[in-house]
Design an enzyme around this catalytic site. Structure first.
Site, PDB file in Angstrom:
ATOM      1  N   GLY A 122       0.833  -1.209   0.000  1.00  0.00           N
ATOM      2  CA  GLY A 122       0.000   0.000   0.000  1.00  0.00           C
ATOM      3  C   GLY A 122       0.863   1.253   0.000  1.00  0.00           C
ATOM      4  O   GLY A 122       0.566   2.236  -0.697  1.00  0.00           O
ATOM      5  N   THR A 143       6.715  -5.530   6.143  1.00  0.00           N
ATOM      6  CA  THR A 143       5.400  -6.008   6.576  1.00  0.00           C
ATOM      7  C   THR A 143       5.534  -7.360   7.267  1.00  0.00           C
ATOM      8  O   THR A 143       6.312  -8.217   6.824  1.00  0.00           O
ATOM      9  CB  THR A 143       4.352  -6.152   5.441  1.00  0.00           C
ATOM     10  OG1 THR A 143       3.224  -6.878   5.951  1.00  0.00           O
ATOM     11  CG2 THR A 143       4.844  -6.911   4.229  1.00  0.00           C
ATOM     12  N   ILE A 144       4.781  -7.521   8.339  1.00  0.00           N
ATOM     13  CA  ILE A 144       4.761  -8.831   8.994  1.00  0.00           C
ATOM     14  C   ILE A 144       4.120  -9.866   8.064  1.00  0.00           C
ATOM     15  O   ILE A 144       4.343 -11.050   8.218  1.00  0.00           O
ATOM     16  CB  ILE A 144       4.012  -8.809  10.351  1.00  0.00           C
ATOM     17  CG1 ILE A 144       2.534  -8.449  10.181  1.00  0.00           C
ATOM     18  CG2 ILE A 144       4.705  -7.908  11.346  1.00  0.00           C
ATOM     19  CD1 ILE A 144       1.684  -8.784  11.403  1.00  0.00           C
ATOM     20  N   ASP A 145       3.321  -9.397   7.084  1.00  0.00           N
ATOM     21  CA  ASP A 145       2.565 -10.329   6.232  1.00  0.00           C
ATOM     22  C   ASP A 145       3.454 -11.068   5.216  1.00  0.00           C
ATOM     23  O   ASP A 145       3.040 -12.086   4.674  1.00  0.00           O
ATOM     24  CB  ASP A 145       1.465  -9.592   5.458  1.00  0.00           C
ATOM     25  CG  ASP A 145       0.519  -8.838   6.371  1.00  0.00           C
ATOM     26  OD1 ASP A 145       0.429  -9.200   7.552  1.00  0.00           O
ATOM     27  OD2 ASP A 145      -0.127  -7.876   5.895  1.00  0.00           O
ATOM     28  N   GLY A 188      -1.953 -11.528   8.693  1.00  0.00           N
ATOM     29  CA  GLY A 188      -1.385 -11.867   7.381  1.00  0.00           C
ATOM     30  C   GLY A 188      -2.195 -11.344   6.207  1.00  0.00           C
ATOM     31  O   GLY A 188      -1.849 -11.563   5.066  1.00  0.00           O
ATOM     32  N   ARG A 189      -3.344 -10.736   6.503  1.00  0.00           N
ATOM     33  CA  ARG A 189      -4.244 -10.234   5.462  1.00  0.00           C
ATOM     34  C   ARG A 189      -4.628 -11.355   4.504  1.00  0.00           C
ATOM     35  O   ARG A 189      -5.040 -12.412   4.950  1.00  0.00           O
ATOM     36  CB  ARG A 189      -3.584  -9.078   4.740  1.00  0.00           C
ATOM     37  CG  ARG A 189      -4.419  -7.847   4.745  1.00  0.00           C
ATOM     38  CD  ARG A 189      -3.788  -6.638   4.157  1.00  0.00           C
ATOM     39  NE  ARG A 189      -2.516  -6.817   3.527  1.00  0.00           N
ATOM     40  CZ  ARG A 189      -2.038  -6.024   2.584  1.00  0.00           C
ATOM     41  NH1 ARG A 189      -2.773  -5.026   2.154  1.00  0.00           N
ATOM     42  NH2 ARG A 189      -0.859  -6.212   2.060  1.00  0.00           N
ATOM     43  N   ILE A 292      -0.439  -7.937  18.719  1.00  0.00           N
ATOM     44  CA  ILE A 292       0.716  -8.421  19.493  1.00  0.00           C
ATOM     45  C   ILE A 292       1.832  -8.832  18.521  1.00  0.00           C
ATOM     46  O   ILE A 292       3.011  -8.668  18.796  1.00  0.00           O
ATOM     47  CB  ILE A 292       0.279  -9.613  20.377  1.00  0.00           C
ATOM     48  CG1 ILE A 292      -0.614  -9.095  21.510  1.00  0.00           C
ATOM     49  CG2 ILE A 292       1.472 -10.384  20.926  1.00  0.00           C
ATOM     50  CD1 ILE A 292      -1.333 -10.169  22.284  1.00  0.00           C
ATOM     51  N   GLN A 293       1.416  -9.347  17.350  1.00  0.00           N
ATOM     52  CA  GLN A 293       2.394  -9.790  16.350  1.00  0.00           C
ATOM     53  C   GLN A 293       3.172  -8.636  15.734  1.00  0.00           C
ATOM     54  O   GLN A 293       4.198  -8.830  15.092  1.00  0.00           O
ATOM     55  CB  GLN A 293       1.677 -10.558  15.226  1.00  0.00           C
ATOM     56  CG  GLN A 293       1.052 -11.839  15.696  1.00  0.00           C
ATOM     57  CD  GLN A 293      -0.092 -12.281  14.795  1.00  0.00           C
ATOM     58  OE1 GLN A 293       0.071 -13.149  13.959  1.00  0.00           O
ATOM     59  NE2 GLN A 293      -1.259 -11.672  14.941  1.00  0.00           N
TER      60      GLN A 293
HETATM   61  O1  F6P Z   1      -0.469  -5.525   7.069  1.00  0.00           O
HETATM   62  C1  F6P Z   1      -0.182  -5.727   8.415  1.00  0.00           C
HETATM   63  C2  F6P Z   1      -1.442  -6.013   9.184  1.00  0.00           C
HETATM   64  O2  F6P Z   1      -1.097  -6.243  10.539  1.00  0.00           O
HETATM   65  C3  F6P Z   1      -2.275  -7.191   8.654  1.00  0.00           C
HETATM   66  O3  F6P Z   1      -1.732  -8.439   8.992  1.00  0.00           O
HETATM   67  C4  F6P Z   1      -3.616  -6.885   9.250  1.00  0.00           C
HETATM   68  O4  F6P Z   1      -4.637  -7.453   8.472  1.00  0.00           O
HETATM   69  C5  F6P Z   1      -3.682  -5.379   9.205  1.00  0.00           C
HETATM   70  O5  F6P Z   1      -2.341  -4.918   9.119  1.00  0.00           O
HETATM   71  C6  F6P Z   1      -4.349  -4.738  10.404  1.00  0.00           C
HETATM   72  O6  F6P Z   1      -4.436  -3.366  10.205  1.00  0.00           O
HETATM   73  P1  F6P Z   1      -4.806  -2.328  11.343  1.00  0.00           P
HETATM   74  O7  F6P Z   1      -3.543  -2.015  12.094  1.00  0.00           O
HETATM   75  O8  F6P Z   1      -5.348  -1.145  10.614  1.00  0.00           O
HETATM   76  O9  F6P Z   1      -5.810  -2.969  12.248  1.00  0.00           O
END
Ligand code: F6P
Length: 385
Positions: A122, A143-145, A188-189, A292-293
């Protein structure tokens, strides 16, 4: 042209993740100490460029932050310059404007010869109009994803896997004590990298990925098999937040109407746990790890990756490259066109070697493809021995 770079900006965009400060540190120190550049920190991602919130960053500012979670610059996952919510009309909802010009003006006002943009798909998409407007952007994949295209790994991912694995290990012992099913939802989206990797690392029994829609029937068969007398009598299920049943949709936790990417996933773990309890009668609990992740100190592997990426970003900038994103491919640091990575997602291939290995050792994916171990063969072997 290396000699034209005198002052750079750095920003962190999108959801935070472990290792952001380690990248800021590597970028700032390399820029100042190796190349004598001035570094400006842009606050809260593109929001700071839109609102002209820019401050000098010294090597002192970048000291002592290697191990710190979060980002000293702040971040935002709403500020896409091309589609920016300027206000919410009570009748018609969000009002969007293209504020690219504000960003370009801020960059020019502060005489930034380049901006190091640390973010996910993004954030890279948000940077695209600036690249088109002639601003030199160098991206660093965060990104953690772990779902950015062009790179085999993003920093932050391994720390998230570590956190999720630790949580799953803890759930294991309580599941065992109570003979329960424990379902753990991880982030992980739309990609299942965290679920797959933490699931295998923790020896979880069933892993639900967005890439492999599951069947509740198969999942429950697997649970019932494990709960049989003489079996382990507990089960650990990891559910990626983007996982969905074959005949259903992803579970959406909330819609953020002011975000250009408004869907926030969450809730599949709870849904799966309720279904298992209803269909099998086995006592089942669910936990969602959530943010937490994303928090806390990066593990050593992420500190190292972040340092490589930050250093490499300045290296390619000083070589005269423009509009690139640093990447790691085949364990080698390289760079790709930033626009190539913008707005796309790298999902887990369903024939990924780790899925194959997990299936071979009896891990289920809720699709009925994992062969059940033959209890009689195991039993006979133990009698012979
Ligand atoms: O992209 C990182 C992430 O933590 C995703 O794993 C998760 O779906 C999203 O961001 C959560 O976003 P927000 O911080 O807006 O709740």
């Amino acid at each position: 042209m290396p000699h034209t770079i005198k002052r750079i900006g750095v920003l962190t965009g999108g959801g935070d993740c472990p290792g952001l400060n380690a990248v800021i540190r590597a970028v700032t120190k390399t820029a100042i100490w190796k190349h004598g550049l001035e570094v400006m920190g842009i606050e809260d991602g593109f929001q700071g460029l839109i609102e002209d919130r820019v401050r000098p960053l010294s090597s002192r500012d970048a000291s002592g932050i290697l191990t710190r979670g979060g980002t000293i610059l702040g971040s935002s996952n709403r500020a896409n310059p091309r589609r920016y919510c300027v206000r919410v009309d009570p009748k018609t909802g969000p009002v969007w404007e293209d504020v690219t010009k504000n960003c370009v003006d801020t960059a020019r006002r502060h005489e930034l010869d380049a901006i190091i943009v640390i973010g996910g798909d993004g954030t890279m998409a948000s940077a695209a109009p600036l690249v088109e407007a002639g601003i030199n952007i160098i991206g660093v994949p965060k990104t953690i994803d772990n779902d950015l295209v062009g790179t085999e790994i993003t920093f932050g991912f391994l720390t998230a896997v570590n956190t999720a694995t630790e949580a799953l290990d803890r759930l294991h012992s309580t599941a065992d004590s109570h003979h329960r099913v424990m379902v753990c939802e991880v982030m992980g989206r739309n990609a299942g990298w965290i679920a797959l990797t933490a699931g295998v690392a923790s020896g979880s029994d069933i892993i639900l990925l967005p890439e492999i829609p599951f069947s509740m029937e198969h999942l429950c068969e697997n649970v019932e098999f494990r709960m049989r007398k003489g079996g382990p009598e507990f089960a650990i299920v990891v559910a990626a937040e983007g996982a969905r049943p074959r005949d259903g949709e992803r579970v959406v936790d909330r819609i953020d109407p002011t975000s250009p990417d408004p869907i926030r996933l969450g809730g599949i773990g709870r849904w799966v746990a309720d279904e298992i309890a209803k269909r099998t009668g086995v006592e089942t609990r669910s936990s969602a790890l959530g943010h937490i992740q994303r928090g806390g100190a990066p593990i050593p592997a992420d500190r190292i990756l972040a340092t490589h990426f930050g250093y490499h970003a300045i290296k390619i900038l000083m070589e005269g490259k423009r509009g690139r994103m640093v990447v790691r491919q085949g364990n080698v640091f390289a760079d790709v066109d930033l626009l190539f990575a913008a707005g796309k997602q790298r999902l887990v291939p369903i024939d990924h070697p780790l899925i194959e290995a997990a299936r071979a050792i009896g891990t289920g994916f809720g699709d009925g493809r994992t062969p059940e171990p033959a209890p009689s063969a195991e039993g006979t072997a133990s009698v012979v021995v």
